[in-house]
Motif scaffolding. Structure first.
Motif, PDB file in Angstrom:
ATOM      1  N   GLY A 131       0.799  -1.236   0.000  1.00  0.00           N
ATOM      2  CA  GLY A 131       0.000   0.000   0.000  1.00  0.00           C
ATOM      3  C   GLY A 131       0.825   1.276   0.000  1.00  0.00           C
ATOM      4  O   GLY A 131       0.295   2.355  -0.278  1.00  0.00           O
ATOM      5  N   LEU A 152       3.119   1.437  -7.442  1.00  0.00           N
ATOM      6  CA  LEU A 152       1.934   1.050  -8.210  1.00  0.00           C
ATOM      7  C   LEU A 152       0.654   1.512  -7.507  1.00  0.00           C
ATOM      8  O   LEU A 152      -0.263   2.032  -8.133  1.00  0.00           O
ATOM      9  N   ARG A 157       0.470   5.359  -7.917  1.00  0.00           N
ATOM     10  CA  ARG A 157       0.302   5.889  -9.271  1.00  0.00           C
ATOM     11  C   ARG A 157      -0.939   5.370  -9.967  1.00  0.00           C
ATOM     12  O   ARG A 157      -1.536   6.056 -10.779  1.00  0.00           O
ATOM     13  N   ALA A 175       1.790  -2.357   4.517  1.00  0.00           N
ATOM     14  CA  ALA A 175       3.207  -2.505   4.152  1.00  0.00           C
ATOM     15  C   ALA A 175       3.974  -2.403   5.478  1.00  0.00           C
ATOM     16  O   ALA A 175       3.343  -2.248   6.532  1.00  0.00           O
ATOM     17  N   ARG A 235       6.089  -0.048   6.578  1.00  0.00           N
ATOM     18  CA  ARG A 235       6.233   1.301   7.151  1.00  0.00           C
ATOM     19  C   ARG A 235       5.179   1.581   8.208  1.00  0.00           C
ATOM     20  O   ARG A 235       4.029   1.159   8.047  1.00  0.00           O
ATOM     21  N   ASN A 279       4.291  -6.885   8.319  1.00  0.00           N
ATOM     22  CA  ASN A 279       5.311  -7.559   7.517  1.00  0.00           C
ATOM     23  C   ASN A 279       4.706  -8.873   7.029  1.00  0.00           C
ATOM     24  O   ASN A 279       4.315  -9.719   7.839  1.00  0.00           O
ATOM     25  N   VAL A 280       4.641  -9.039   5.722  1.00  0.00           N
ATOM     26  CA  VAL A 280       3.906 -10.194   5.191  1.00  0.00           C
ATOM     27  C   VAL A 280       4.539 -11.537   5.544  1.00  0.00           C
ATOM     28  O   VAL A 280       3.898 -12.583   5.416  1.00  0.00           O
ATOM     29  N   ALA A 325       6.384  -7.285  -4.732  1.00  0.00           N
ATOM     30  CA  ALA A 325       7.273  -8.127  -5.529  1.00  0.00           C
ATOM     31  C   ALA A 325       6.736  -9.562  -5.530  1.00  0.00           C
ATOM     32  O   ALA A 325       6.244 -10.056  -4.501  1.00  0.00           O
ATOM     33  N   PHE A 357       4.145 -13.369  -3.210  1.00  0.00           N
ATOM     34  CA  PHE A 357       2.774 -13.782  -3.555  1.00  0.00           C
ATOM     35  C   PHE A 357       2.371 -15.080  -2.842  1.00  0.00           C
ATOM     36  O   PHE A 357       1.263 -15.207  -2.328  1.00  0.00           O
ATOM     37  N   GLU A 396      -0.250  -8.964  -9.576  1.00  0.00           N
ATOM     38  CA  GLU A 396       0.475  -8.178 -10.569  1.00  0.00           C
ATOM     39  C   GLU A 396       1.458  -9.065 -11.317  1.00  0.00           C
ATOM     40  O   GLU A 396       1.840 -10.134 -10.865  1.00  0.00           O
ATOM     41  N   LYS A 397       1.898  -8.588 -12.458  1.00  0.00           N
ATOM     42  CA  LYS A 397       2.972  -9.263 -13.167  1.00  0.00           C
ATOM     43  C   LYS A 397       4.297  -8.858 -12.547  1.00  0.00           C
ATOM     44  O   LYS A 397       4.322  -7.828 -11.882  1.00  0.00           O
ATOM     45  N   PRO A 398       5.395  -9.551 -12.729  1.00  0.00           N
ATOM     46  CA  PRO A 398       5.493 -10.741 -13.546  1.00  0.00           C
ATOM     47  C   PRO A 398       5.024 -11.973 -12.787  1.00  0.00           C
ATOM     48  O   PRO A 398       5.257 -12.092 -11.584  1.00  0.00           O
ATOM     49  N   ARG A 405      13.436   1.911 -12.437  1.00  0.00           N
ATOM     50  CA  ARG A 405      13.218   0.471 -12.275  1.00  0.00           C
ATOM     51  C   ARG A 405      14.384  -0.366 -12.813  1.00  0.00           C
ATOM     52  O   ARG A 405      14.206  -1.541 -13.151  1.00  0.00           O
ATOM     53  N   TYR A 437      -6.552   0.310 -15.415  1.00  0.00           N
ATOM     54  CA  TYR A 437      -6.667  -0.276 -14.069  1.00  0.00           C
ATOM     55  C   TYR A 437      -8.070  -0.112 -13.501  1.00  0.00           C
ATOM     56  O   TYR A 437      -8.579  -0.980 -12.799  1.00  0.00           O
TER      57      TYR A 437
HETATM   58  N1  LIG Z   1       5.125   0.326 -10.573  1.00  0.00           N
HETATM   59  C1  LIG Z   1       4.597   0.004 -11.737  1.00  0.00           C
HETATM   60  O1  LIG Z   1       4.343   0.828 -12.608  1.00  0.00           O
HETATM   61  C2  LIG Z   1       4.267  -1.418 -12.029  1.00  0.00           C
HETATM   62  C3  LIG Z   1       4.444  -2.404 -11.085  1.00  0.00           C
HETATM   63  N2  LIG Z   1       4.100  -3.689 -11.374  1.00  0.00           N
HETATM   64  C4  LIG Z   1       4.267  -4.741 -10.361  1.00  0.00           C
HETATM   65  O2  LIG Z   1       3.578  -4.361  -9.169  1.00  0.00           O
HETATM   66  C5  LIG Z   1       4.262  -4.865  -8.040  1.00  0.00           C
HETATM   67  C6  LIG Z   1       4.606  -3.709  -7.111  1.00  0.00           C
HETATM   68  O3  LIG Z   1       5.447  -2.798  -7.801  1.00  0.00           O
HETATM   69  P1  LIG Z   1       5.821  -1.371  -7.208  1.00  0.00           P
HETATM   70  O4  LIG Z   1       4.666  -0.737  -6.541  1.00  0.00           O
HETATM   71  O5  LIG Z   1       6.476  -0.662  -8.319  1.00  0.00           O
HETATM   72  O6  LIG Z   1       6.925  -1.745  -6.112  1.00  0.00           O
HETATM   73  P2  LIG Z   1       7.448  -0.852  -4.892  1.00  0.00           P
HETATM   74  O7  LIG Z   1       8.827  -1.329  -4.618  1.00  0.00           O
HETATM   75  O8  LIG Z   1       7.215   0.585  -5.117  1.00  0.00           O
HETATM   76  O9  LIG Z   1       6.502  -1.303  -3.696  1.00  0.00           O
HETATM   77  C7  LIG Z   1       6.686  -2.499  -2.987  1.00  0.00           C
HETATM   78  C8  LIG Z   1       5.787  -2.492  -1.778  1.00  0.00           C
HETATM   79  O10 LIG Z   1       6.013  -3.667  -1.024  1.00  0.00           O
HETATM   80  C9  LIG Z   1       6.125  -3.313   0.371  1.00  0.00           C
HETATM   81  N3  LIG Z   1       6.920  -4.347   1.040  1.00  0.00           N
HETATM   82  C10 LIG Z   1       8.161  -4.773   0.722  1.00  0.00           C
HETATM   83  N4  LIG Z   1       8.540  -5.770   1.541  1.00  0.00           N
HETATM   84  C11 LIG Z   1       7.509  -5.997   2.394  1.00  0.00           C
HETATM   85  C12 LIG Z   1       7.275  -6.912   3.454  1.00  0.00           C
HETATM   86  N5  LIG Z   1       8.178  -7.825   3.823  1.00  0.00           N
HETATM   87  N6  LIG Z   1       6.077  -6.855   4.084  1.00  0.00           N
HETATM   88  C13 LIG Z   1       5.149  -5.966   3.724  1.00  0.00           C
HETATM   89  N7  LIG Z   1       5.312  -5.075   2.743  1.00  0.00           N
HETATM   90  C14 LIG Z   1       6.469  -5.086   2.063  1.00  0.00           C
HETATM   91  C15 LIG Z   1       6.787  -1.947   0.317  1.00  0.00           C
HETATM   92  O11 LIG Z   1       6.545  -1.162   1.452  1.00  0.00           O
HETATM   93  P3  LIG Z   1       7.466  -1.122   2.764  1.00  0.00           P
HETATM   94  O12 LIG Z   1       8.841  -0.850   2.295  1.00  0.00           O
HETATM   95  O13 LIG Z   1       6.853  -0.024   3.570  1.00  0.00           O
HETATM   96  O14 LIG Z   1       7.305  -2.450   3.399  1.00  0.00           O
HETATM   97  C16 LIG Z   1       6.007  -1.323  -0.842  1.00  0.00           C
HETATM   98  O15 LIG Z   1       4.756  -0.860  -0.411  1.00  0.00           O
HETATM   99  C17 LIG Z   1       5.467  -5.631  -8.585  1.00  0.00           C
HETATM  100  O16 LIG Z   1       5.088  -6.955  -8.756  1.00  0.00           O
HETATM  101  C18 LIG Z   1       5.699  -4.973  -9.948  1.00  0.00           C
HETATM  102  O17 LIG Z   1       6.351  -5.831 -10.832  1.00  0.00           O
HETATM  103  C19 LIG Z   1       3.539  -4.038 -12.562  1.00  0.00           C
HETATM  104  C20 LIG Z   1       3.338  -3.103 -13.542  1.00  0.00           C
HETATM  105  C21 LIG Z   1       3.705  -1.727 -13.375  1.00  0.00           C
END
Ligand SMILES: NC(=O)C1=CN([C@@H]2O[C@H](COP(=O)(O)OP(=O)(O)OC[C@H]3O[C@@H](n4cnc5c(N)ncnc54)[C@H](OP(=O)(O)O)[C@@H]3O)[C@@H](O)[C@H]2O)C=CC1
Ligand SMILES: O=C1O[C@H](COP(=O)(O)O)[C@@H](O)[C@H](O)[C@H]1O
Length: 504
Positions: A14, A18, A21, A46, A48, A86-87, A120, A124, A148-150, A224, A423
């Motif tokens: 959250g 993605l 945006r 997330a 934070r 934390n997931v 990431a 999943f 989300e992909k991939p 990226r 979306y």
């Molecule tokens: N950005 C884009 O335009 C696009 C993204 N995607 C896909 O969407 C997905 C997300 O991408 P994107 O938003 O860019 O990635 P970001 O790196 O911006 O976001 C990742 C999120 O995961 C959270 N996170 C990381 N580790 C943990 C954890 N252990 N527990 C809980 N939360 C966690 C982070 O928050 P925190 O650090 O606070 O934990 C953050 O909110 C990916 O699969 C990407 O491939 C697909 C198409 C386009």
């Protein structure tokens, strides 16, 4: 007609890019149109440590460009809640579950839950497992998962991931997102084909010379680089978006326009795409990486100089390929596809090139005895949206010279401004339980089998990857690919070629 869909959205990731945006603005558009209204709530989660208030500020910022009124901001963001989590930590799911149950009651959500994994892919599996084991899924209402992909990094990892997710969610609960399937003009492919007998009756090897699909981007890898350097254009764009477009163009007409019928035909089309052997790959698929370049007043750094990219990276930022579809309809018709970053301009287009007439009956009457120009149907997917069709007519005046004319239709800016974003459409489809524009496991699996062999072949290559100047339309080999078949790319943006003095 809009309907107040009831649901709790739990957005994992959250705080991420993605979510900010794409997801929050899409939810806002749905809210504005009344597709979600009183009976919805959003939990952003997330690691934070954010408060609800801070989260709401971020959400408000993310919708600024949509120019909401103060009242809209207050009403919309009041549905948003944040839970640090934390997931990987099983104990923390309990707190998430309690919050979900409380909001379910408060907003009368009837147990409907939509889990959005905006994180990431390595997370999943664990998230899906915990959603089930910690009983965050409900017994009443629906529980749907948007991923989300991939989806994996090759067939093997995708299958593993699918099994992990499949242990918690049934296939009909899984919505694998491919945002190209939410684009208006990608959805329009079916309307053009199955709504117009003049096209569908010619939509086969007897009348079509080649199909060309271009997904060009002017941007580089931006922030990226870390992700992209591990992925490359083949896995980032071809395995998903391009093969989805190929399947929509190549599939047989469905018996009825339903999720199941379309899916069946798309899967059949993908299964007919020839899986090359290594030798064939070297002839039919080419790649490139952008070097530094200049376009107009803009100078661009090379891919290798982008942040997060390995100094000696051999990752491709461009792919062009010839796919062949081994069935009665498409025997012998090449489907040329290309995609790349830092190309001349942003543009996604499909060109259907029809065969010329069997002979040129005007060869003696006109100044040009050559074959007549081909008719070309173009589907403009972005940034403009519409269609054009080139037809041959007679040049005005004496003699009988042939003059191709272009019938051109584009959606107006006003229509584009009012049309739902990809979306937004996909989230609404998911709320309604309609998975037509999401990818089924069989499609994902078949696509990986097509691209895996390409990746394996390239991984064995010892010659350095070809480069192309940033701001051009890709490496020379992408042009040679078509030229060796006696074809050429229909769409050539002019800017770079003019700059090089290659055309006026
Ligand atoms: N950005 C884009 O335009 C696009 C993204 N995607 C896909 O969407 C997905 C997300 O991408 P994107 O938003 O860019 O990635 P970001 O790196 O911006 O976001 C990742 C999120 O995961 C959270 N996170 C990381 N580790 C943990 C954890 N252990 N527990 C809980 N939360 C966690 C982070 O928050 P925190 O650090 O606070 O934990 C953050 O909110 C990916 O699969 C990407 O491939 C697909 C198409 C386009
Ligand atoms: O999935 C992805 O798509 C974008 C291109 O999407 P578009 O809607 O702007 O055409 C691409 O930039 C990104 O690398 C890829 O992950």
């Amino acid at each position: 007609m809009s309907q107040d869909n009831k649901a709790l959205f739990i957005i994992f990731g959250g705080t991420g890019d993605l979510a900010k945006r794409k997801l929050y603005p899409s939810l806002f558009r749905l809210f504005r149109k009344g597709n979600i209204n009183k009976h919805f709530a959003v939990i952003g989660t997330a690691r934070r440590e954010w408060s609800d208030d801070y989260f709401r500020e971020i959400v408000a910022e993310s919708i600024e460009s949509l120019q909401p009124t103060q009242q809209e901001i207050t009403d919309f963001t009041s549905h948003f809640y944040y839970q640090a989590h934390n997931v990987n930590d099983t104990a923390e799911y309990q707190v998430l579950g309690d919050l979900a149950n409380r909001l379910d009651e408060e907003y009368q959500l009837d147990g409907n839950r939509l889990f959005y994994l905006a994180m990431a892919p390595r997370f999943f599996g664990t998230i899906s497992k915990h959603i089930k084991s910690e009983k965050i899924m409900t017994e009443n209402g629906f529980s749907r998962l948007i991923i989300e992909k991939p989806f994996g990094t090759d067939y093997e990892t995708a299958e593993l991931l699918n099994n992990e997710i499949g242990a918690a969610f049934k296939e009909e609960q899984i919505f694998r997102i491919d945002h190209y399937l939410g684009k208006e003009m990608v959805q329009n492919i079916s309307a053009v084909r199955f709504g117009n007998n003049i096209f569908e009756s010619l939509w086969n090897h007897k009348y079509i010379e080649s199909v060309q699909i271009t997904l060009a981007e002017s941007l580089g890898v931006e922030e990226r680089g870390g992700y992209y350097d591990q992925s490359g254009a083949l896995k980032d764009m071809v395995q998903n978006h391009i093969l989805q477009v190929v399947s929509l163009l190549a599939m047989e007409p469905p018996t009825i326009f339903s999720e199941e019928a379309i899916r069946t035909e798309k899967i059949n089309a993908l299964k007919a795409v020839r899986v090359y052997d290594e030798k064939e790959v070297l002839h039919a698929v080419v790649r490139g990486q952008y070097a530094e370049g200049k376009l107009g007043d803009n100078s661009f750094a090379s891919y290798k100089d982008e942040p997060g990219v390995e100094e000696n990276s051999q990752t491709e930022t461009f792919v062009a390929a010839k796919f062949m579809i081994d069935n009665f309809r498409w025997a012998g018709v090449p489907f040329y596809v290309r995609t790349g970053k830092r190309l001349t301009e942003k543009g996604t287009r499909i060109n259907i090139v029809f065969k010329s007439t069997p002979i040129n009956v005007f060869r003696e009457a006109s100044n040009d005895p050559a074959d007549l120009p081909e008719n070309i149907l173009t589907i403009y997917i972005q940034p403009t949206e519409g269609f054009s069709l080139t037809l041959n007519g007679k040049e005005i005046g004496d003699g009988f010279n042939i003059d191709p004319v272009k019938l051109d239709y584009r959606h107006s800016q006003e229509n584009l401004d009012n049309s739902p974003e990809a979306y937004e459409k996909l989230i609404l489809d998911c709320l309604k339980g309609d998975a037509t524009n999401f990818t089924h496991w069989d499609e994902v699996a078949t696509s990986w089998k097509i691209v895996d062999i390409i990746r394996h072949t390239w991984d064995k290559e010892t010659t350095p990857i070809p480069t192309y100047p940033a701001g051009s339309m890709g490496p020379k080999c992408a042009f040679d690919l078509l030229e060796s078949d006696g074809h050429k790319w229909v769409w050539e943006p002019d800017a770079w070629y003019k700059e090089q003095g290659l055309i006026k």
